[in-house]
Write an enzyme that holds these catalytic residues in place. Sequence first.
Site, PDB file in Angstrom:
ATOM      1  CE  LYS A   1      -1.790   2.807   2.871  1.00 39.16           C
ATOM      2  NZ  LYS A   1      -1.654   4.033   2.029  1.00 39.16           N
TER       3      LYS A   1
ATOM      4  CD  GLU B   1      13.362   0.688   9.329  1.00 35.22           C
ATOM      5  OE1 GLU B   1      13.994   1.745   9.523  1.00 35.22           O
ATOM      6  OE2 GLU B   1      13.786  -0.425   9.661  1.00 35.22           O
TER       7      GLU B   1
ATOM      8  CB  CYS C   1      13.322   8.791   7.713  1.00 34.97           C
ATOM      9  SG  CYS C   1      14.447   7.759   6.770  1.00 34.97           S
TER      10      CYS C   1
ATOM     11  CD  GLU D   1       9.972  12.849  11.404  1.00 37.19           C
ATOM     12  OE1 GLU D   1       8.825  12.436  11.618  1.00 37.19           O
ATOM     13  OE2 GLU D   1      10.805  12.239  10.711  1.00 37.19           O
TER      14      GLU D   1
HETATM   15  P1  NAD Z   1       2.411   8.489   7.546  1.00 37.35           P
HETATM   16  O1  NAD Z   1       2.697   7.767   8.816  1.00 37.35           O
HETATM   17  O2  NAD Z   1       1.386   9.527   7.544  1.00 37.35           O
HETATM   18  O3  NAD Z   1       1.999   7.451   6.405  1.00 37.35           O
HETATM   19  C1  NAD Z   1       2.831   6.372   6.027  1.00 37.35           C
HETATM   20  C2  NAD Z   1       1.974   5.281   5.426  1.00 37.35           C
HETATM   21  O4  NAD Z   1       1.173   4.728   6.446  1.00 37.35           O
HETATM   22  C3  NAD Z   1       1.014   5.772   4.350  1.00 37.35           C
HETATM   23  O5  NAD Z   1       0.901   4.786   3.357  1.00 37.35           O
HETATM   24  C4  NAD Z   1      -0.303   5.918   5.115  1.00 37.35           C
HETATM   25  O6  NAD Z   1      -1.440   5.802   4.309  1.00 37.35           O
HETATM   26  C5  NAD Z   1      -0.201   4.761   6.092  1.00 37.35           C
HETATM   27  N1  NAD Z   1      -0.965   4.919   7.311  1.00 37.35           N
HETATM   28  C6  NAD Z   1      -1.158   6.040   8.026  1.00 37.35           C
HETATM   29  N2  NAD Z   1      -1.902   5.778   9.119  1.00 37.35           N
HETATM   30  C7  NAD Z   1      -2.192   4.459   9.085  1.00 37.35           C
HETATM   31  C8  NAD Z   1      -2.940   3.587   9.926  1.00 37.35           C
HETATM   32  N3  NAD Z   1      -3.536   4.010  11.031  1.00 37.35           N
HETATM   33  N4  NAD Z   1      -3.016   2.273   9.594  1.00 37.35           N
HETATM   34  C9  NAD Z   1      -2.404   1.807   8.486  1.00 37.35           C
HETATM   35  N5  NAD Z   1      -1.703   2.607   7.638  1.00 37.35           N
HETATM   36  C10 NAD Z   1      -1.591   3.904   7.941  1.00 37.35           C
HETATM   37  O7  NAD Z   1       3.829   9.038   7.063  1.00 37.35           O
HETATM   38  P2  NAD Z   1       4.148   9.919   5.785  1.00 37.35           P
HETATM   39  O8  NAD Z   1       3.641  11.294   6.030  1.00 37.35           O
HETATM   40  O9  NAD Z   1       3.728   9.192   4.573  1.00 37.35           O
HETATM   41  O10 NAD Z   1       5.748   9.914   5.804  1.00 37.35           O
HETATM   42  C11 NAD Z   1       6.483  10.739   6.651  1.00 37.35           C
HETATM   43  C12 NAD Z   1       6.988   9.973   7.850  1.00 37.35           C
HETATM   44  O11 NAD Z   1       7.652   8.791   7.434  1.00 37.35           O
HETATM   45  C13 NAD Z   1       8.010  10.767   8.643  1.00 37.35           C
HETATM   46  O12 NAD Z   1       7.741  10.618  10.014  1.00 37.35           O
HETATM   47  C14 NAD Z   1       9.333  10.081   8.286  1.00 37.35           C
HETATM   48  O13 NAD Z   1      10.346  10.212   9.240  1.00 37.35           O
HETATM   49  C15 NAD Z   1       8.906   8.664   8.119  1.00 37.35           C
HETATM   50  N6  NAD Z   1       9.857   7.919   7.301  1.00 37.35           N
HETATM   51  C16 NAD Z   1      10.669   7.007   7.933  1.00 37.35           C
HETATM   52  C17 NAD Z   1      11.618   6.306   7.206  1.00 37.35           C
HETATM   53  C18 NAD Z   1      12.526   5.304   7.873  1.00 37.35           C
HETATM   54  O14 NAD Z   1      13.157   4.497   7.169  1.00 37.35           O
HETATM   55  N7  NAD Z   1      12.646   5.322   9.174  1.00 37.35           N
HETATM   56  C19 NAD Z   1      11.731   6.520   5.827  1.00 37.35           C
HETATM   57  C20 NAD Z   1      10.882   7.453   5.218  1.00 37.35           C
HETATM   58  C21 NAD Z   1       9.940   8.147   5.970  1.00 37.35           C
END
Ligand code: NAD
Length: 507
Positions: free
Chosen positions: A193, A269, A304, A399
Amino acid sequence: MVNLEPEAMQTGWRGRAAALSWDGRPLIGGTRREGTGAMAIWSPVHGGLLYEAALCSADMVDQAVVDAHRACERGVWSDLSPRARGMILLRLAELIVENHEELALRDTLEMGKPIASALVDIRDLAPTLCRHYAEAADKIYGDVAGSDAASLAFSLREPRGVVAAIAPWNYPLPNAVIKVMPALAVGNCVVLKPSELTPGSALRLGELALEAGVPPGVLNVIPGDGVTTGAALARHPLVDMVTFTGSTQAGRAIMATASQSRIRPVILECGGKSPQIVFADAPASDLVAPRILGEAFANQGQLCVARSRLLVHASRKADLMAALEREVRQYAVGDPLEPATTFGPLAGQRQCERVLGHIAGALRDGARMVAGGPVDRPCGVAPTILDDVSQGMAIVRDEVFGPVLTVQSFESTEEAIGLANGSSYGLAATVWTAHYPTAQTLVRRLKTGHVTVNGTVESYEGPGMSLAGEPRGDSGFGSETGLDSLRSYTAIKGVVLAGGPCRSADR
Ligand code: NAD
């Protein structure tokens, strides 16, 4: 700087963007399916609607998981030799390269990164990752244990089954590859997804996987949001493992959801607030300043592992700040479809407002803006440097996931370590020093999954692609690269062949 292909230079990215067609329907069981909700995909490049993608309902999620489960049960992928799977994934890497301009354009249009950076992501980073996992497919195996003469005891590494992969928007295709490839390499079937902001290149990845020879049903891609699609996927009883990249907040929710229908392994992650620490004996300020900014502002700071907290020895601060102020003016902020642009818009209006809210809050708390702030373009925020901040301030603690670098100074190594570790996150850190024992001390004592000494993310990706690093604290757990990442997508089975006495009684 990227060398753009002559064809791309001549054609013009804007013209190519207008000619691009989009198909936002889910890819399930090897075909695009109809009949689910709709989700508007807006472009931060021009602020307009790009297309409508599916918003997969729980029923559609069920179809995808059942298809993946069926593919697992039939062994269409897991029964192949690891070498055969690896060869198919190597072909997929080549298909990504062959289609890199189209895929890069999709990522730029959906999340606004400059086309020059997107081309590097797709032509270099994504295929390199893909090859890394493909080449490791036949290097994951169990152990033979010591046993008595009558038995043979060994462990098998088996695929877990159906892996649910939930990805963020910041590096749309590379993040999909990081999730999907290690799981596929060791024989799992995957339901991916992608983020609701950027499903385009992930859907194309699913199609390219079919073209490469991945059997239908082995990689399914379902666009949708978090609360409907993501939650239904994480909860589905036929999912055997959940791998998630995204915010800590969503990570927490997914960890809870994933345990609702049954117990299963989860990789998280999540977010970060990584420090870069400049000691008095660090290289000259003019040399480190561009690298410090690069570590903080790559991908408009939507990274990230962005090193968003600069900790500098007090004796170096004035000199380094002057170099940073000179250097930050070098960013070409502008239209991401112009090849010369080095800094594009943020991924969307909401993201932009969120980041500007963080900056405004910091200024209210007493921070001083050295550079940056809003830009008069859609979703525009310039690379922002904030001085006069302290450890207790929200801008240092939370963050931002945007182009904001805070600056603090320290007097001693102990103080630097205290400031660096004074975060609930633990993703990565960079140390700048010419003193080997100082570097050693920091490497041992920083509570992060990665530490880079006198280098940048690029220095990590060259020799370090095969290095695994596990996040600490609120940044999550589980590793994304290296053989350990492939192992985490397998379950160990201990086997004893108890064959009876191996010598005859009359010896
Ligand atoms: P997000 O958490 O809003 O969404 C990430 C994914 O999770 C999306 O596909 C979203 O639809 C899904 N999602 C959100 N809530 C959910 C739920 N309750 N149940 C199931 N799926 C759900 O994050 P974002 O805005 O897409 O990305 C930014 C974040 O990602 C930042 O915090 C960044 O640090 C982190 N990030 C971490 C890494 C890593 O390797 N540690 C890499 C890239 C981004």
